[in-house]
Design a protein around this motif. Structure first.
Motif, PDB file in Angstrom:
ATOM      1  N   ALA A  27      34.258  52.181  37.108  1.00 50.87           N
ATOM      2  CA  ALA A  27      33.763  52.211  37.377  1.00 50.87           C
ATOM      3  C   ALA A  27      34.377  53.471  38.552  1.00 50.87           C
ATOM      4  CB  ALA A  27      33.702  51.002  38.687  1.00 50.87           C
ATOM      5  N   ARG A  28      33.652  53.835  39.273  1.00 45.05           N
ATOM      6  CA  ARG A  28      34.061  54.881  40.443  1.00 45.05           C
ATOM      7  C   ARG A  28      34.767  54.865  41.486  1.00 45.05           C
ATOM      8  NH1 ARG A  28      32.612  60.330  37.804  1.00 45.05           N
ATOM      9  NH2 ARG A  28      31.205  59.063  36.576  1.00 45.05           N
ATOM     10  N   PRO A  30      36.401  50.641  43.909  1.00 42.74           N
ATOM     11  CA  PRO A  30      36.521  49.150  43.731  1.00 42.74           C
ATOM     12  C   PRO A  30      35.125  48.412  43.891  1.00 42.74           C
ATOM     13  CG  PRO A  30      37.986  50.146  45.040  1.00 42.74           C
ATOM     14  CD  PRO A  30      37.016  51.344  44.777  1.00 42.74           C
ATOM     15  N   GLU A  31      34.617  48.957  45.002  1.00 45.99           N
ATOM     16  CA  GLU A  31      33.393  48.400  45.099  1.00 45.99           C
ATOM     17  C   GLU A  31      32.140  48.665  44.266  1.00 45.99           C
ATOM     18  OE1 GLU A  31      35.431  50.307  48.706  1.00 45.99           O
ATOM     19  OE2 GLU A  31      34.783  51.323  46.940  1.00 45.99           O
ATOM     20  N   LEU A  32      32.034  49.763  43.277  1.00 43.71           N
ATOM     21  CA  LEU A  32      31.279  50.190  42.135  1.00 43.71           C
ATOM     22  C   LEU A  32      31.614  49.061  41.384  1.00 43.71           C
ATOM     23  CD1 LEU A  32      30.547  53.672  42.059  1.00 43.71           C
ATOM     24  CD2 LEU A  32      28.851  51.927  42.255  1.00 43.71           C
ATOM     25  N   TYR A  33      33.445  48.516  41.097  1.00 46.05           N
ATOM     26  CA  TYR A  33      33.894  47.811  39.911  1.00 46.05           C
ATOM     27  C   TYR A  33      33.560  46.260  40.053  1.00 46.05           C
ATOM     28  CZ  TYR A  33      36.596  44.427  37.581  1.00 46.05           C
ATOM     29  OH  TYR A  33      37.224  43.689  36.502  1.00 46.05           O
ATOM     30  N   GLU A  34      33.027  46.265  41.766  1.00 39.95           N
ATOM     31  CA  GLU A  34      32.925  44.881  41.857  1.00 39.95           C
ATOM     32  C   GLU A  34      31.298  44.992  41.683  1.00 39.95           C
ATOM     33  OE1 GLU A  34      34.564  42.254  42.586  1.00 39.95           O
ATOM     34  OE2 GLU A  34      36.161  43.441  42.084  1.00 39.95           O
ATOM     35  N   PHE A  35      30.952  46.084  41.891  1.00 33.66           N
ATOM     36  CA  PHE A  35      28.853  45.758  41.348  1.00 33.66           C
ATOM     37  C   PHE A  35      28.580  45.867  39.896  1.00 33.66           C
ATOM     38  CE2 PHE A  35      25.435  47.934  40.340  1.00 33.66           C
ATOM     39  CZ  PHE A  35      24.619  47.022  40.561  1.00 33.66           C
ATOM     40  N   THR A  58      31.574  41.252  23.154  1.00 36.24           N
ATOM     41  CA  THR A  58      32.415  40.640  23.829  1.00 36.24           C
ATOM     42  C   THR A  58      32.729  41.302  25.284  1.00 36.24           C
ATOM     43  OG1 THR A  58      33.043  39.363  21.976  1.00 36.24           O
ATOM     44  CG2 THR A  58      33.957  39.293  23.666  1.00 36.24           C
ATOM     45  N   ARG A  59      33.088  41.089  26.657  1.00 43.32           N
ATOM     46  CA  ARG A  59      33.517  42.103  27.380  1.00 43.32           C
ATOM     47  C   ARG A  59      34.232  41.641  27.884  1.00 43.32           C
ATOM     48  NH1 ARG A  59      30.689  42.101  33.018  1.00 43.32           N
ATOM     49  NH2 ARG A  59      31.952  39.910  34.145  1.00 43.32           N
ATOM     50  N   TYR A  60      35.483  42.318  27.590  1.00 47.13           N
ATOM     51  CA  TYR A  60      36.922  41.846  29.036  1.00 47.13           C
ATOM     52  C   TYR A  60      36.437  43.111  30.096  1.00 47.13           C
ATOM     53  CZ  TYR A  60      37.552  40.605  24.062  1.00 47.13           C
ATOM     54  OH  TYR A  60      37.817  40.086  22.856  1.00 47.13           O
ATOM     55  N   GLU A  61      37.314  42.124  31.024  1.00 47.09           N
ATOM     56  CA  GLU A  61      37.957  43.363  32.622  1.00 47.09           C
ATOM     57  C   GLU A  61      39.069  43.389  32.637  1.00 47.09           C
ATOM     58  OE1 GLU A  61      36.346  39.724  35.102  1.00 47.09           O
ATOM     59  OE2 GLU A  61      34.254  39.538  33.956  1.00 47.09           O
ATOM     60  N   LEU A  62      39.242  44.388  33.392  1.00 41.50           N
ATOM     61  CA  LEU A  62      40.403  45.055  33.669  1.00 41.50           C
ATOM     62  C   LEU A  62      40.386  45.711  34.478  1.00 41.50           C
ATOM     63  CD1 LEU A  62      39.488  46.534  30.765  1.00 41.50           C
ATOM     64  CD2 LEU A  62      41.505  46.819  30.412  1.00 41.50           C
ATOM     65  N   PRO A  63      40.399  44.613  35.594  1.00 45.77           N
ATOM     66  CA  PRO A  63      40.193  44.772  37.063  1.00 45.77           C
ATOM     67  C   PRO A  63      41.586  45.910  37.702  1.00 45.77           C
ATOM     68  CG  PRO A  63      41.293  42.589  36.945  1.00 45.77           C
ATOM     69  CD  PRO A  63      40.816  43.125  35.505  1.00 45.77           C
ATOM     70  N   ASN A  64      42.392  45.992  37.033  1.00 45.86           N
ATOM     71  CA  ASN A  64      43.971  46.575  37.685  1.00 45.86           C
ATOM     72  C   ASN A  64      42.705  48.412  38.000  1.00 45.86           C
ATOM     73  OD1 ASN A  64      43.800  45.964  34.930  1.00 45.86           O
ATOM     74  ND2 ASN A  64      46.073  47.047  35.382  1.00 45.86           N
ATOM     75  N   LEU A  65      42.542  48.462  36.466  1.00 44.75           N
ATOM     76  CA  LEU A  65      42.072  50.112  35.910  1.00 44.75           C
ATOM     77  C   LEU A  65      40.432  50.188  36.945  1.00 44.75           C
ATOM     78  CD1 LEU A  65      43.523  49.403  32.276  1.00 44.75           C
ATOM     79  CD2 LEU A  65      44.302  50.973  34.652  1.00 44.75           C
ATOM     80  N   ARG A  66      39.860  49.156  36.742  1.00 45.07           N
ATOM     81  CA  ARG A  66      38.076  48.762  38.032  1.00 45.07           C
ATOM     82  C   ARG A  66      37.552  49.225  36.704  1.00 45.07           C
ATOM     83  NH1 ARG A  66      39.825  53.248  41.882  1.00 45.07           N
ATOM     84  NH2 ARG A  66      38.212  54.421  40.159  1.00 45.07           N
ATOM     85  N   ALA A  67      37.749  48.589  35.222  1.00 42.11           N
ATOM     86  CA  ALA A  67      37.019  48.952  33.803  1.00 42.11           C
ATOM     87  C   ALA A  67      36.635  47.454  33.071  1.00 42.11           C
ATOM     88  CB  ALA A  67      37.840  49.837  32.884  1.00 42.11           C
ATOM     89  N   PHE A  68      35.771  47.616  32.419  1.00 40.47           N
ATOM     90  CA  PHE A  68      35.811  47.300  31.191  1.00 40.47           C
ATOM     91  C   PHE A  68      35.706  47.904  29.782  1.00 40.47           C
ATOM     92  CE2 PHE A  68      33.566  46.773  35.452  1.00 40.47           C
ATOM     93  CZ  PHE A  68      33.149  45.405  35.843  1.00 40.47           C
TER      94      PHE A  68
END
Length: 110
Positions: A27-28, A30-35, A58-68
């Motif tokens: 995501a570009r 943090p707000e877009l990551y949450e979306f 399967t989706r893996y979340e990587l919140p520290n990178l704002r990524a999946f």
């Protein structure tokens, strides 16, 4: 709300291993990551690739990178050495996913 393509709010890279492909989406903001955490689901990705992905997503979340990271099983016709498809590699799947359209709140598009 605005209808936009995923490439307006994220970047992606993809690759392959055997008959499976993976797509990393970042995501570009943090707000877009949450979306995207709510909207870019395994089911939605599976539907987007329904003509080529015959296995589980399967989706893996990587919140520290704002990524999946999405793993798409059985998406390459057997893999590069086993298929009759011209290009059975997952390198283009990231770009294909970025063409997915979604309704995004206007406040996130600033």
């Amino acid at each position: 709300m605005a209808l936009v393509k995923l490439f307006d709010i994220a970047i992606a890279r993809s690759g392959d291993k055997g008959n499976n492909s993976n797509i990393g989406v970042r995501a570009r903001s943090p707000e877009l990551y949450e979306f995207l955490k709510k909207e870019l689901t395994e089911e939605r990705v599976k539907k987007h690739f329904e003509k080529i992905c015959f296995g589980k997503v399967t989706r893996y979340e990587l919140p520290n990178l704002r990524a999946f990271n999405f793993i798409m099983e059985q998406s390459l016709g057997g893999g590069g050495t086993e298929t009759l498809l011209t290009d059975a590699q997952g390198k283009v799947h990231g770009l294909a996913l970025l063409h997915m359209e979604m309704d995004v709140p206007d406040a996130l598009l600033v």
